[in-house]
Scaffold this active site. Structure first.
Site, PDB file in Angstrom:
ATOM      1  N   ASP A  89      -5.072   4.896 -15.913  1.00 45.41           N
ATOM      2  CA  ASP A  89      -4.454   5.472 -14.517  1.00 45.41           C
ATOM      3  C   ASP A  89      -3.168   4.539 -14.354  1.00 45.41           C
ATOM      4  O   ASP A  89      -3.359   3.368 -13.672  1.00 45.41           O
ATOM      5  CB  ASP A  89      -5.484   5.556 -13.392  1.00 45.41           C
ATOM      6  CG  ASP A  89      -6.479   6.554 -13.401  1.00 45.41           C
ATOM      7  OD1 ASP A  89      -6.659   7.193 -14.625  1.00 45.41           O
ATOM      8  OD2 ASP A  89      -6.988   6.839 -12.261  1.00 45.41           O
ATOM      9  N   LYS A 151      -1.644  12.199 -10.853  1.00 49.41           N
ATOM     10  CA  LYS A 151      -2.467  11.640  -9.777  1.00 49.41           C
ATOM     11  C   LYS A 151      -1.582  11.584  -8.527  1.00 49.41           C
ATOM     12  O   LYS A 151      -0.504  10.888  -8.518  1.00 49.41           O
ATOM     13  CB  LYS A 151      -3.074  10.681 -10.086  1.00 49.41           C
ATOM     14  CG  LYS A 151      -4.078   9.898  -9.303  1.00 49.41           C
ATOM     15  CD  LYS A 151      -4.699   8.688  -9.824  1.00 49.41           C
ATOM     16  CE  LYS A 151      -5.507   7.843  -8.848  1.00 49.41           C
ATOM     17  NZ  LYS A 151      -6.056   6.512  -9.534  1.00 49.41           N
ATOM     18  N   LYS A 180      -5.218  14.687 -10.439  1.00 51.11           N
ATOM     19  CA  LYS A 180      -6.224  13.991  -9.849  1.00 51.11           C
ATOM     20  C   LYS A 180      -5.710  13.730  -8.523  1.00 51.11           C
ATOM     21  O   LYS A 180      -4.593  13.202  -8.163  1.00 51.11           O
ATOM     22  CB  LYS A 180      -6.586  12.566 -10.641  1.00 51.11           C
ATOM     23  CG  LYS A 180      -7.425  11.788  -9.886  1.00 51.11           C
ATOM     24  CD  LYS A 180      -7.689  10.452 -10.773  1.00 51.11           C
ATOM     25  CE  LYS A 180      -8.333   9.303  -9.893  1.00 51.11           C
ATOM     26  NZ  LYS A 180      -8.863   8.264 -10.755  1.00 51.11           N
TER      27      LYS A 180
END
Length: 219
Positions: A89, A151, A180
């Protein structure tokens, strides 16, 4: 009820100890969460703890500001993968996006994607710092760079996940790319709203609270 495989069980606070990380790993295995998300320092430790389980290892990169050099991010990602990370991430270069230096943002993501090899890459765009035009552009650049997910948030800035942001991100990337939601997800009702808006992964440190409240509601 939401599947436990939607959740990245997260522990990213600066003062997290090995004892804290072990507890999170034990919880993730007990509840069969998708992954444990940690800072890159803890990846080797978590890889050992989760060995033989179906829980993935997620490492943040360039966290939480995204303002370091591309080479530093790519190297951090490469080392995390070598240490056992299944997912990365990364935080985008937010300042470059706001300066409309889109080639910088694109190459930044591409470099980390290359360092990830065949592992999953999620791109944190930090929605609380962007207007809607910037959110759309960030999602478009992440998709162009070959990322697997966009995300919403680090959870360490001025705000977290919002339903309207998830809807916008899903509309931008289409049905085949992951979205996400993370930051400020503390209850089952909000988690369901985010999934209904288009999120197919949720990152939170309140995972146990969310899951257990869902069981309670069913009772």
């Amino acid at each position: 009820m939401l599947s436990t495989k939607l959740f990245d069980h997260t522990i990213l606070k600066a003062d997290a100890t090995r004892k804290d990380v072990k507890r999170v790993c034990d919880e993730a295995m007990a509840y069969s969460f998708c992954s444990v998300c940690v800072n890159s320092y803890y990846v080797p430790y978590v890889a050992n703890l989760l060995h033989g389980s179906d829980v993935k290892i997620c490492s943040v990169v360039g966290f939480p500001l995204g303002a370091m050099s591309t080479r530093a991010k790519a190297l951090e990602a490469k080392i995390a993968v070598m240490d056992g990370a299944d997912e990365i991430d990364m935080v985008i270069n937010i300042g470059a996006l706001k300066d409309r230096d889109y080639s910088v943002v694109l190459e930044d993501i591409k470099a980390v994607k290359e360092a990830c090899e065949d592992k999953t890459l999620k791109v944190i765009i930090e929605t609380c710092l962007l207007n809607d035009v910037e959110k759309v552009k960030a999602c478009e650049l992440a998709k162009e760079a070959g990322a697997d997910f966009v995300k919403t948030s680090t959870g360490f800035s001025t705000g977290g996940a919002k339903v309207e942001d998830v809807k916008l991100m899903r509309a931008t990337v289409g049905p085949d790319m992951g979205v996400k939601a993370s930051g400020g997800i503390h209850d089952n009702e909000f988690a369901k709203e985010l999934v209904d808006a288009g999120a197919n992964r949720l990152g939170t440190s309140a995972t146990i609270q969310i899951v257990e409240s869902a069981f309670y509601d069913m009772g």
